[in-house]
Design a protein around this motif. Structure first.
Motif, short mmCIF file in Angstrom:
data_model
loop_
_atom_site.label_atom_id
_atom_site.label_comp_id
_atom_site.label_asym_id
_atom_site.label_seq_id
_atom_site.Cartn_x
_atom_site.Cartn_y
_atom_site.Cartn_z
N LEU A 36 0.83 -1.20 0.00
CA LEU A 36 0.00 0.00 0.00
C LEU A 36 0.87 1.25 0.00
CD1 LEU A 36 -2.83 -0.81 2.60
CD2 LEU A 36 -3.02 -0.70 0.11
N LYS A 37 0.49 2.22 -0.84
CA LYS A 37 1.16 3.51 -0.86
C LYS A 37 0.14 4.58 -0.51
CE LYS A 37 3.72 6.68 -3.84
NZ LYS A 37 4.25 6.93 -5.22
N LEU A 38 0.36 5.27 0.59
CA LEU A 38 -0.58 6.27 1.07
C LEU A 38 -0.65 7.47 0.12
CD1 LEU A 38 -2.47 7.26 3.38
CD2 LEU A 38 -0.43 8.36 4.38
N GLU A 39 -1.86 7.85 -0.23
CA GLU A 39 -2.07 9.04 -1.07
C GLU A 39 -2.62 10.21 -0.27
OE1 GLU A 39 -4.61 7.91 -4.35
OE2 GLU A 39 -2.86 7.58 -5.62
N MET A 40 -3.56 9.93 0.65
CA MET A 40 -4.18 11.00 1.41
C MET A 40 -4.76 10.44 2.70
SD MET A 40 -7.40 12.25 2.35
CE MET A 40 -8.53 11.49 1.21
N LYS A 41 -4.66 11.24 3.78
CA LYS A 41 -5.28 10.85 5.04
C LYS A 41 -5.89 12.09 5.67
CE LYS A 41 -4.43 8.47 9.42
NZ LYS A 41 -5.57 7.53 9.23
N TYR A 91 -10.62 9.07 7.22
CA TYR A 91 -10.57 8.68 5.81
C TYR A 91 -9.13 8.66 5.30
CZ TYR A 91 -15.44 10.09 6.31
OH TYR A 91 -16.72 10.21 6.73
N SER A 92 -8.80 7.63 4.54
CA SER A 92 -7.49 7.56 3.90
C SER A 92 -7.63 6.81 2.58
CB SER A 92 -6.47 6.86 4.81
OG SER A 92 -6.94 5.58 5.20
N THR A 93 -6.81 7.19 1.58
CA THR A 93 -6.81 6.50 0.29
C THR A 93 -5.39 6.05 -0.02
OG1 THR A 93 -6.46 8.57 -0.94
CG2 THR A 93 -8.75 7.86 -0.62
N TYR A 94 -5.29 4.91 -0.71
CA TYR A 94 -4.00 4.29 -1.02
C TYR A 94 -3.98 3.82 -2.47
CZ TYR A 94 -3.69 3.82 4.11
OH TYR A 94 -3.65 4.05 5.45
N GLN A 95 -2.78 3.66 -3.00
CA GLN A 95 -2.57 2.88 -4.21
C GLN A 95 -2.14 1.49 -3.78
OE1 GLN A 95 -2.88 3.24 -7.47
NE2 GLN A 95 -3.68 5.34 -7.42
#
Length: 329
Positions: free
Chosen positions: A87-92, A96-100
């Motif tokens: 997992l690569k964190l994009e936004m937190k 809420y958090s989004t990953y690649q």
């Protein structure tokens, strides 16, 4: 089964025909470089020439269409995806958090369809174009809602129809024999049932099969009369029975229909899961409705007007311009 030859390795990109973020697919037009294939394969006698696969001469390049489509995430692979991926964190932000997520290669498949050699009609079929809604009577087509022009149905059939050798190959057991789910061999009421290429056969929510009739004298909905009711009722009953036996999906969860205009002129019916967002709904006619309409009126589909979408290169624009020309006194 792993393929020993890779047609996309020798594919030279020309242009993107269309892409769809919602359906997660892209249609690419290009050339298969025959000379490059020949040079590479000469050094490896174990490699099968893709030229043989395409049945094309080696003295010139051939047009090809490649369709890339992300496959659905399957429930039986969820644990491995979540445990084995990076997992690569994009936004937190707060909760809420989004990953690649980089999944293992064997869980990150891209379904690839290759059409080679591709004709001009194959390319146009996959090309993004302006679409018009038209209403077709027994003798003419008029655009909805106003402009009227003459457009003979049977004259446009040859233009709209596709090369259907692949259909004959299935019926004659020259191809896809192992994919056939059910067959009724009767020459008048029989059909072959097999999965559509749109379905990966891994998720029942996306179930999609086609029934291809053995008869070759019935091309589309327009040809159907009460004479064909035994054929239609046979497909309806035996098709849904075969799907319930094979996949455990009951008839109440199936949608059975045909398209008009069809993409190819050999009568075929679609069996899809009600949960599947099937393409072409704007030109679909439910099989149960077709049966009831023909029971009430044998010439129902010969006489009634039918509304369907028509792409710009299917003759609409030229006929429309001709109709709108000023009439000379």
């Amino acid at each position: 089964e792993l393929s020993s030859d890779s047609p996309v390795s020798y594919f030279e990109f020309t242009r993107i025909l269309r892409d769809c973020a919602r359906e997660k697919n892209i249609f690419i037009h290009g050339k298969v470089r025959v000379q490059e294939r020949a040079e590479i394969t000469l050094g490896n006698h174990y490699h099968v020439l893709f030229a043989e696969l395409c049945s094309i001469p080696q003295e010139k390049d051939q047009d090809a269409v490649v369709i890339l489509e992300k496959t659905p995430v399957r429930q039986d692979t969820l644990s491995e995806i979540l445990m084995s991926s990076q997992l690569k964190l994009e936004m937190k932000n707060d909760v809420y958090s989004t990953y690649q997520l980089q999944a293992p290669a064997h869980l990150n498949e891209i379904k690839t369809t290759v059409v080679c050699p591709a004709t001009e009609k194959h390319v146009k079929k996959d090309l993004h174009q302006e679409v018009f809604l038209v209403e077709e009577s027994g003798l003419s087509i008029v655009p909805v809602p106003c402009v009227s022009f003459s457009y003979e149905v049977h004259n446009c059939t040859a233009h709209l129809s596709f090369w259907i050798q692949w259909v004959h190959n299935i019926l004659e057991k020259k191809a896809e024999v192992d994919r056939i789910v059910f067959e009724n061999p009767d020459p008048d009421t029989g059909f072959v049932l097999l999965p559509d290429f749109k379905w990966d056969q891994k998720q029942l929510q996306d179930l999609y099969l086609i029934a291809i009739v053995h008869r070759r004298d019935v091309k589309s909905l327009r040809d159907l009369t009460s004479e064909h009711l035994p054929l239609l009722t046979n497909i309806h009953s035996k098709g849904e029975d075969a799907i319930q036996r094979q996949y455990g999906v009951p008839p109440r969860k199936l949608c059975m229909y045909l398209h008009y205009q069809p993409s190819y002129y050999h009568l075929q019916f679609h069996f899809t899961s009600l949960e599947y967002d099937a393409p072409g709904v704007e030109s679909a006619h439910l099989l149960s409705d077709v049966i009831q309409n023909l029971q009430a009126d044998s010439s129902y589909y010969h006489n009634r007007s039918l509304v369907f979408p028509l792409r710009a290169d299917d003759g609409f624009q030229g006929s429309k311009r001709e109709a709108e020309k000023p009439k000379t006194p």
